[in-house]
Structures are given as structure tokens and as C-alpha cells.
Design a protein around this motif. Structure first.
Motif, PDB file in Angstrom:
ATOM      1  N   VAL A   5       0.836  -1.204   0.000  1.00 60.92           N
ATOM      2  CA  VAL A   5       0.000   0.000   0.000  1.00 60.92           C
ATOM      3  C   VAL A   5       0.868   1.249   0.000  1.00 60.92           C
ATOM      4  N   ALA A   6       1.900   1.267   0.844  1.00 62.81           N
ATOM      5  CA  ALA A   6       2.802   2.426   0.905  1.00 62.81           C
ATOM      6  C   ALA A   6       3.525   2.605  -0.426  1.00 62.81           C
ATOM      7  N   THR A   7       3.946   1.509  -1.020  1.00 60.91           N
ATOM      8  CA  THR A   7       4.617   1.572  -2.316  1.00 60.91           C
ATOM      9  C   THR A   7       3.675   2.132  -3.376  1.00 60.91           C
ATOM     10  N   ALA A   8       2.436   1.659  -3.371  1.00 65.06           N
ATOM     11  CA  ALA A   8       1.449   2.147  -4.344  1.00 65.06           C
ATOM     12  C   ALA A   8       1.172   3.633  -4.145  1.00 65.06           C
ATOM     13  N   GLU A   9       1.129   4.074  -2.895  1.00 68.78           N
ATOM     14  CA  GLU A   9       0.886   5.493  -2.616  1.00 68.78           C
ATOM     15  C   GLU A   9       2.018   6.371  -3.109  1.00 68.78           C
ATOM     16  N   VAL A  10       3.242   5.861  -3.075  1.00 68.86           N
ATOM     17  CA  VAL A  10       4.388   6.608  -3.584  1.00 68.86           C
ATOM     18  C   VAL A  10       4.399   6.554  -5.113  1.00 68.86           C
ATOM     19  N   ALA A  15       3.741   8.073 -11.339  1.00 68.71           N
ATOM     20  CA  ALA A  15       3.261   7.473 -12.581  1.00 68.71           C
ATOM     21  C   ALA A  15       2.291   8.418 -13.285  1.00 68.71           C
ATOM     22  N   GLN A  16       1.430   9.072 -12.508  1.00 64.55           N
ATOM     23  CA  GLN A  16       0.496  10.056 -13.070  1.00 64.55           C
ATOM     24  C   GLN A  16       1.258  11.208 -13.718  1.00 64.55           C
ATOM     25  N   ALA A  17       2.295  11.666 -13.022  1.00 65.72           N
ATOM     26  CA  ALA A  17       3.102  12.774 -13.545  1.00 65.72           C
ATOM     27  C   ALA A  17       3.793  12.359 -14.850  1.00 65.72           C
ATOM     28  N   LEU A  94      11.357   2.830  -8.597  1.00 65.09           N
ATOM     29  CA  LEU A  94      11.279   2.875 -10.055  1.00 65.09           C
ATOM     30  C   LEU A  94      10.409   1.759 -10.623  1.00 65.09           C
ATOM     31  N   GLU A  95      10.599   0.539 -10.144  1.00 63.51           N
ATOM     32  CA  GLU A  95       9.820  -0.587 -10.682  1.00 63.51           C
ATOM     33  C   GLU A  95       8.316  -0.391 -10.475  1.00 63.51           C
ATOM     34  N   PRO A  96       7.837  -0.118  -9.250  1.00 65.07           N
ATOM     35  CA  PRO A  96       6.386   0.099  -9.099  1.00 65.07           C
ATOM     36  C   PRO A  96       5.875   1.327  -9.850  1.00 65.07           C
ATOM     37  N   ILE A  97       6.696   2.355  -9.980  1.00 65.63           N
ATOM     38  CA  ILE A  97       6.277   3.555 -10.732  1.00 65.63           C
ATOM     39  C   ILE A  97       6.066   3.189 -12.198  1.00 65.63           C
ATOM     40  N   LEU A  98       7.009   2.451 -12.768  1.00 64.37           N
ATOM     41  CA  LEU A  98       6.887   2.059 -14.175  1.00 64.37           C
ATOM     42  C   LEU A  98       5.721   1.092 -14.383  1.00 64.37           C
ATOM     43  N   GLN A  99       5.517   0.172 -13.430  1.00 61.08           N
ATOM     44  CA  GLN A  99       4.379  -0.745 -13.525  1.00 61.08           C
ATOM     45  C   GLN A  99       3.071   0.036 -13.491  1.00 61.08           C
ATOM     46  N   GLN A 100       2.997   1.030 -12.614  1.00 63.87           N
ATOM     47  CA  GLN A 100       1.789   1.848 -12.507  1.00 63.87           C
ATOM     48  C   GLN A 100       1.593   2.678 -13.768  1.00 63.87           C
TER      49      GLN A 100
END
Length: 184
Positions: A5-10, A15-17, A94-100
Motif C-alpha cells: 500500500v505504501a509503495t502504491a501510494e508513492v 506514474a500520473q506525472a 522505479l519498478e512500481p512507478i513504471l508498472q503503474q
């Protein structure tokens, strides 16, 4: 280790940006290809992941490595985005940001992700057949296949689309048969 959850919130706002930048420059697909390339690089090289995640490694070293990986020919917007992640101490995500980002891109393009696990590598014809089946089931405009090979399946495939799982593997059929035999 941080929670999901914390990773997704970061990851979500970054990812939106990135998607906003990509849309404003009409580069959503190009960024998507770069994101897929980076993800495969991160998944293949755990040392790289650890390097970016290590808080004791200087930001300048991380920036130098990013510039080396991305190269001069890369998109300057994406390179600058990665450098900002280092400055904001978010490069470990970086990995979760790119996945998102890829999830947002799929949503934008009305594309679904189908994770396909098979006993042996699939042929082009088999991939096409799975793509058509997933489109028929989900009514999506496009399907993005993410394939994995798991020799323990014996044969057949497991297709996961969102929370829906279609287990057409021999191992799954044997397991279901075993459950029926033991419950009767």
C-alpha cells in the motif's frame, strides 16, 4: 521492506506525472516501450535494483548510472524524470512507478493485461488465439500479453486477467480431479 500500500501510494503520483508529461508531448507509447525495457532490465538484474534502492550510494553515482543506461539518444523528458526520482529519493520505487505507468497507459488505451503462464514457450499463433479469446471475454480494445514459462504445469496454460484466472493447465486439471476423488 515497505508495504504494498505504501509503495502504491508513492508510485501513483509519479506514474500520473509521467503520464501527464508523455501525453503533453504525445509520447505515451514511446514512454511505454521505455518503461517495459527498464522493467525487464530491473527484473533481470537484481544488483541494479539493489543499487538504486541502497540509500548509502550517492545520488551522483545513481545519476551517472542512469545516464549511462539511458544514453544520449534517449528521450530527454524520460531521462530528466529518472533524474528527478533520484533527487527526490524515489528511485528505489522505479519498478512500481513504471508498472503503474503501464497500468495507466493500458487504461487510457482500453487495453487489458493478460498474464499467460505456459509449460513451454507459446508460438505466435497460440499467442494470437489467446489474445482473441481474452478480447472476447473482456470486450477490451487490445490485449497486452505477458508470458512466462513454468515447466511444472506439464502442459496447457494459465491465463490471468485482473482478478479472473482461467486455469487450463494439466496440473490444474489433475488437482481438480484429485479434489473430486478425495471429496467423494
Amino acid at each position: 521492506m515497505t508495504s504494498q500500500v505504501a509503495t502504491a501510494e508513492v508510485a501513483q503520483p509519479y506514474a500520473q506525472a509521467l503520464l501527464s508529461i508523455a501525453q503533453s508531448k504525445n509520447l505515451t507509447e514511446e514512454f511505454g516501450e521505455d518503461a517495459r525495457t527498464f522493467l525487464s532490465l530491473l527484473r533481470a538484474d537484481k544488483q541494479l535494483q539493489n543499487f538504486f534502492g541502497n540509500p548509502f550510494i550517492q545520488s551522483e553515482s545513481k545519476k551517472a548510472l542512469i545516464k549511462q543506461i539511458v544514453g544520449e539518444g534517449a528521450n530527454p523528458y524520460l531521462r530528466n524524470f529518472l533524474l528527478v526520482l533520484v533527487d527526490k529519493r524515489r528511485i528505489a520505487f522505479l519498478e512500481p512507478i513504471l508498472q503503474q505507468y503501464l497500468a495507466l497507459l493500458r487504461q487510457l488505451n482500453q487495453t487489458v493485461l493478460a498474464e499467460v503462464t505456459s509449460a513451454i514457450p507459446l508460438t505466435e499463433a497460440q499467442q494470437q488465439a489467446i489474445t482473441e479469446k481474452v478480447i472476447a471475454i473482456t470486450k477490451a480494445r487490445q490485449v497486452e500479453l505477458e508470458t512466462k514459462v513454468d515447466s511444472e504445469l506439464i502442459g496447457g496454460v494459465i491465463i490471468k486477467v485482473g482478478s479472473q484466472v482461467i486455469d487450463a493447465s494439466i496440473r490444474g486439471q489433475l488437482r481438480r480431479l484429485s479434489l473430486r476423488l478425495t471429496s467423494g
